[in-house]
Scaffold this motif. Structure first.
Motif, short mmCIF file in Angstrom:
data_model
loop_
_atom_site.label_atom_id
_atom_site.label_comp_id
_atom_site.label_asym_id
_atom_site.label_seq_id
_atom_site.Cartn_x
_atom_site.Cartn_y
_atom_site.Cartn_z
N HIS A 1 0.85 -1.19 0.00
CA HIS A 1 0.00 0.00 0.00
C HIS A 1 0.89 1.24 0.00
CE1 HIS A 1 -3.86 -2.08 1.76
NE2 HIS A 1 -3.40 -2.66 0.68
N PHE A 2 0.76 2.06 -1.03
CA PHE A 2 1.61 3.24 -1.18
C PHE A 2 0.92 4.46 -0.58
CE2 PHE A 2 2.74 0.21 -4.43
CZ PHE A 2 4.12 0.20 -4.38
N GLN A 3 1.69 5.21 0.23
CA GLN A 3 1.15 6.36 0.95
C GLN A 3 1.81 7.66 0.48
OE1 GLN A 3 -1.31 5.76 3.18
NE2 GLN A 3 -1.10 3.56 2.83
N ASN A 4 1.03 8.76 0.56
CA ASN A 4 1.51 10.13 0.31
C ASN A 4 2.05 10.32 -1.10
OD1 ASN A 4 0.94 11.04 2.97
ND2 ASN A 4 2.80 10.04 3.70
N THR B 1 -1.04 -7.82 7.36
CA THR B 1 -2.10 -7.84 6.35
C THR B 1 -1.61 -7.21 5.06
OG1 THR B 1 -3.76 -7.67 8.11
CG2 THR B 1 -4.47 -7.15 5.87
N TYR B 2 -0.81 -6.17 5.19
CA TYR B 2 -0.19 -5.49 4.04
C TYR B 2 1.02 -4.73 4.54
CZ TYR B 2 -2.89 -1.62 6.01
OH TYR B 2 -3.43 -0.69 6.87
N ILE B 3 1.79 -4.19 3.62
CA ILE B 3 2.98 -3.41 3.97
C ILE B 3 2.81 -2.00 3.41
CG2 ILE B 3 5.47 -3.15 3.60
CD1 ILE B 3 5.67 -6.18 3.53
N GLU B 4 2.95 -1.00 4.28
CA GLU B 4 2.83 0.40 3.86
C GLU B 4 4.17 0.92 3.37
OE1 GLU B 4 1.25 2.78 6.98
OE2 GLU B 4 -0.81 2.09 6.68
N ILE B 5 4.12 1.69 2.29
CA ILE B 5 5.32 2.32 1.73
C ILE B 5 5.06 3.81 1.60
CG2 ILE B 5 6.92 2.40 -0.21
CD1 ILE B 5 6.22 -0.47 -0.82
N ASP B 6 5.79 4.60 2.35
CA ASP B 6 5.63 6.06 2.34
C ASP B 6 6.60 6.65 1.32
OD1 ASP B 6 5.28 8.72 2.80
OD2 ASP B 6 5.54 8.62 4.97
N ILE B 7 6.06 7.30 0.29
CA ILE B 7 6.92 7.89 -0.74
C ILE B 7 6.87 9.42 -0.69
CG2 ILE B 7 6.66 5.86 -2.20
CD1 ILE B 7 4.86 7.55 -4.01
N ALA B 8 6.56 9.98 0.46
CA ALA B 8 6.45 11.44 0.59
C ALA B 8 7.76 12.15 0.26
CB ALA B 8 6.00 11.80 2.00
N HIS B 9 8.88 11.45 0.34
CA HIS B 9 10.19 12.05 0.11
C HIS B 9 10.72 11.80 -1.29
CE1 HIS B 9 10.91 7.83 0.90
NE2 HIS B 9 12.09 7.96 0.30
N LEU B 10 10.03 11.00 -2.10
CA LEU B 10 10.60 10.51 -3.36
C LEU B 10 10.60 11.60 -4.43
CD1 LEU B 10 11.80 7.81 -4.25
CD2 LEU B 10 9.59 7.22 -5.24
N GLY B 11 11.78 11.84 -5.02
CA GLY B 11 11.93 12.88 -6.03
C GLY B 11 11.81 12.36 -7.45
N LEU B 12 11.79 13.27 -8.39
CA LEU B 12 11.68 12.92 -9.80
C LEU B 12 12.91 12.16 -10.26
CD1 LEU B 12 9.93 13.30 -12.34
CD2 LEU B 12 11.22 15.39 -12.81
#
Length: 237
Positions: free
Chosen positions: A112-115, A146-157
């Motif tokens: 599950h991808f966040q942000n 149940t699932y794994i969260e992945i926070d990509i709030a910091h991910l750049g182009l």
């Protein structure tokens, strides 16, 4: 995260094989299944189609320990395989694997991808590419997420996250990373939107100019050159 509990009633069946399975499916609302694993022999069972179809609507069912009450005897298991009818909304067969508290599980869990909306790369006009949507993990039943969260709030182009960048829950290990550096696969990235063919560099001179090389001169068509040649050789005197 709190785990949802799933309980299914099942009945042992003595008959096996394709013919027996077809006959079982003819009974209203019953499908064949198998329960295997551990020191016990595989058990042929039957489950209510309605009950199984209901729990399958919940994503968490696929990564949860299920209690199977087989003729009143409870066994913990996870679903390993499911066969559906290719054209009709019907289930045909299910495989369940027994679960033991002291034995690690190998199972795929959803990501599950966040942000995504606030990621710097998205704000710069990029789009998120989900390279993986699930991850194969190894863990004891008590640590099964149940699932794994992945926070990509910091991910750049132009940047990406690999499996080694993920913060896995306690007691959870990536099966792929166990194979060494080659198993550290990309999970998600942010890329610039590709332009359509109308915006792509033109072939020939323009394309060559873009690459810093001169465009090669066009050779005269062979047929045209042949047309200029005399039709017959001059007669010998």
């Amino acid at each position: 995260m709190s785990k949802q509990k799933f309980v299914l009633e099942a009945a042992a069946r003595s008959s096996a094989g394709k013919g027996a399975s077809r006959r079982l499916r003819r009974k209203a609302g019953v499908i064949p299944a198998i329960l295997y694993g551990g020191e016990k022999a595989p058990a042929n069972i039957s489950i209510s189609h309605k009950d199984l179809a209901y729990v399958l609507e919940n994503e968490a069912f696929f990564t949860s320990i299920v209690t199977l009450n087989v003729d009143g005897v409870a066994e913990n298991a996870i679903i390993k395989d499911l066969q559906r009818h290719p054209a009709q909304p019907r289930l045909l067969h299910a495989d369940f694997q027994r679960v033991f508290d002291d034995r690690p599980l190998h199972i795929k869990v959803p990501l599950h991808f966040q942000n995504e909306a606030i990621a710097p790369g998205v704000k710069q006009g990029g789009v998120v590419s989900h390279i993986m949507t699930e991850l194969e993990i190894s863990c004891l039943p008590k640590h099964l997420p149940t699932y794994i969260e992945i926070d990509i709030a910091h991910l750049g182009l132009g940047h990406s996250m690999h499996i080694s960048d993920l913060k896995l829950p306690e007691g959870v290990h990536s099966v792929s990373l166990g194979h060494g550096p080659a198993g550290d696969l990309a999970v998600v990235s942010i890329k610039m939107i590709k332009k359509g063919s109308d915006d792509a560099p033109a072939a020939g001179a323009e394309g060559a100019a873009a690459s810093g090389k001169a465009a090669p001169a066009k050779a005269a068509p062979a047929k045209a050159a042949a047309a200029k040649a005399p039709a017959k050789a001059p007669a010998k005197k």
